[in-house]
Design a protein around this motif. Structure first.
Motif: not given
Lengths: 201, 456
Positions: B330-335
């Motif tokens: 999710x962090x990857x997708x957020x950034x």
């Protein structure tokens, strides 16, 4: 055969020890005076020379522990405790001394120290009650209160005290922590009642 | 201290901690407790919240309500006080005067008297405090939700802080949660009931674990190793003087946040401590794969030499490897602002089989929330956490999520939210401006590169 005072004391001590372990092992209700005399290797009649009944025997045991607790309280008190703190210290010290008898203290107190009885059914119980209340009176006096014998305050205190013991005997919380909370609360209630105001804590 | 609070404290100190559910339910039936219940529902989730409750309008009325609530919480302690601490971290929902009142809750809860403490020591460590320590302060110098802290000195002269748990806390928490369960029953026919119930069970597990000070000491030691060589000081624990309900640790001299701010620190100092608090949160998140769920001002000490004392490690939640992977994705997708991946994440977060099943209104709100959460990371260079527009947006988002009352999420989401809101509110109060993005990304990379190395 005459027996010396010292031997009498030893016998008495032995009976109390044997009875305590039998009460723990097989329960207070299920232990008879015959069981105790047999385990002590003495005649039942001899046992009765020391203790007229099982109830008196058990009450003596409890009364001695209470006395030990009061002695411990006197050693522990620093003299700077508030009223609530000091009453708490007294009862907590007694409870600690009473620990070996906790699981069967209920029926013992029921017969030996009931709140309904004008006087306890055995001298040991009555003596223990008086000794405890004398200590309470001394604590109150040190905090400028008077505990008048047979007053409502005495009944209130004694009811709270027996209530604490009753709760403690069945307290399943670790180290009977719930009783510590109850004790704290009860002593505050008592202090509020006799002072008519909030106690200093 | 405020005279009304002073009276309130005196009254509370004369009350026993009620631990039976009946008494507590009765307490919750009082005027004070209706307020408390409202606040609890804020924290647990949003379904209890009547619309007009958001209109805790006039400042005067709020203050009165908070004092009443304070009285109830002081009495109920336990988990309810935890909620009070949580709420103190939300400038988004509470104004400053309320926060100040809650701070007194954090530091000035009614104390146990010394006779009671002696009994706890005898039960836990077999000796009285004065037998164990060279000196022991009879008066507590700090209070926590589950215990109080005393200063003491070991035989070798080491200054220590001794945390002692209130008696019967396990049952207190048990009965708090039972009461919450009863309150929740009023909405048992709503779809959200089972999710809310799951959140409550999860919170109960975390708070119950907090009762074990030995487990806290172990986690504290882990964090000591984690922050060795930094300006973050985690106190050393002393196992010979500790037990499940007594925790002896190194004493750290310094100030709590209100006293620090009261001395009117310069911007450089504000930035410095803001950076350190952020490092504490972010590093433990990436390296230990845990959420530090107790990020409130009472757990930090601003030391005179510029170091930050990081205290209290009882309340944390550890990710499972699977959940950590979801988080990492999710962090990857957020950034990368990858909306498809974010939708996938939201579907997993809310127990849906596919993104098509998601409520579009919730998705839209979550996208905006995510944007708000990651903006200090995606903004290159110094980020102003006290920026009015940023704070106002956070307040708006929080209000919207209260109105929407969506509870179908996994429990980790709650803890993460709690940690993030706690962090943002502390940064806001500190007025910190610094390069958060750099700190966050460095810690994230640092954690990836240390993957596979022996566990801390």
């Amino acid at each position: 055969m005459r027996i010396t005072q010292e031997a009498k004391q030893q016998n008495r001590k032995r009976i109390l020890q044997v009875a305590a372990s039998l009460f723990s092992e097989q329960g207070y209700g299920k232990t008879t005076t015959r069981d105790i005399s047999t385990a002590c290797k003495m005649a039942k009649g001899t046992l009765f020379n020391y203790f007229p009944s099982k109830e008196t025997l058990a009450m003596t045991m409890v009364a001695e522990a209470m006395e030990e607790g009061r002695e411990r309280y006197l050693e522990r008190r620093a003299g700077e405790e508030s009223l609530v703190e000091e009453l708490f210290l007294l009862v907590a010290s007694e409870l600690r001394a009473l620990r070996p008898y906790r699981l069967y203290i209920g029926p013992v107190l029921e017969s030996g120290m009931s709140v309904f009885a004008k006087e306890a059914c055995c001298p040991a119980g009555e003596q223990a009650r008086r000794a405890h209340l004398e200590t309470v009176a001394a604590i109150l006096a040190a905090h400028h209160y008077e505990l008048v014998p047979e007053s409502i305050a005495v009944t209130l205190y004694w009811s709270l005290y027996l209530g604490i013991l009753a709760h403690w005997s069945k307290d399943t919380s670790s180290h009977q922590q719930a009783t510590l909370s109850l004790l704290d609360y009860s002593m505050k209630v008592f202090a509020v009642t006799i002072s008519g105001s909030l106690p200093e804590v | 201290m405020h005279p009304v609070l002073d009276t309130s404290l005196t009254k509370i100190s004369c009350r026993r901690i009620p631990s039976s559910s009946l008494i507590r339910s009765w307490c919750l039936g009082s005027t004070n407790a209706r307020l408390a219940a409202t606040y609890i529902s804020y924290a647990i989730q949003k379904n209890f919240l009547a619309k007009d409750q958001q209109e805790l309008a006039a400042s005067r009325a709020k203050l009165k309500a908070a004092i009443q609530l304070f009285g109830t919480m002081g009495y109920l302690r336990g988990a309810v006080m935890k909620v009070g601490q949580l709420l103190a971290n939300l400038p988004q929902v509470m104004d400053r005067e309320l926060i100040e009142i809650f701070e007194s809750l954090q530091f000035e809860a009614p104390p146990m008297h010394y006779s009671l403490i002696r009994e706890v020591f005898l039960d836990e460590l077999g000796r009285e405090p004065e037998e164990l320590f060279a000196s022991f302060d009879r008066q507590a110098f700090a209070a926590a939700s589950l215990g109080q802290v005393h200063r003491a000195r070991l035989a070798d002269g080491t200054r220590v802080a001794v945390k002692i748990q209130y008696p019967d806390m396990a049952r207190t928490i048990e009965s708090d949660f039972k009461t919450l369960g009863l309150l929740l029953k009023t909405i048992r026919f709503k779809e959200s009931y089972r999710y809310l119930f799951a959140h409550i069970l999860d919170a109960k597990e975390v708070f119950s674990r907090e009762l074990d000070y030995l487990s806290e000491a172990a986690y504290m030691e882990r964090n000591r190793r984690l922050f060795a060589g930094t300006e973050i000081v985690v106190p050393r624990s002393f196992p010979d003087y500790s037990s499940k309900r007594v925790l002896t640790m190194e004493y750290l001299p310094g100030k709590h946040l209100p006293a620090f701010l009261g001395a009117d620190p310069g911007q450089e100092q504000r930035n410095h401590f803001g950076r350190l608090i952020s490092l504490a949160l972010v590093r433990s998140f990436f390296r230990c794969k845990t959420v530090y769920a107790d990020l409130h001002p009472g757990n930090f000490i601003f030391m005179a030499d510029g170091r930050l004392g990081f205290l209290d490690f009882g309340c944390f939640r550890r990710f499972s490897p699977q959940r950590w992977q979801v988080q990492a994705d999710s962090e990857e997708a957020m950034f990368s602002q990858d909306q498809d991946k974010l939708r996938d994440f939201l579907a997993r977060l809310s127990f849906h089989d596919s993104p098509e099943e998601l409520d579009p209104q919730w998705v839209e709100l979550m996208f905006r929330q995510i944007q708000w959460v990651v903006s200090p990371i995606t903004t290159r260079g110094p980020f102003d956490f006290a920026d009015g527009a940023y704070v106002a947006e956070g307040v708006e988002l929080f209000k919207e999520s209260l109105v929407l009352g969506y509870s179908r999420t996994d429990s980790f989401y709650n803890w993460l939210n709690r940690a993030i809101l706690g962090h943002r509110s502390m940064m806001y109060r500190l007025g910190s401006v610094f390069d958060y993005s750099r700190l966050y990304l460095e810690e994230m990379r640092g954690a990836s590169s240390s993957e596979g190395s022996p566990e801390l």
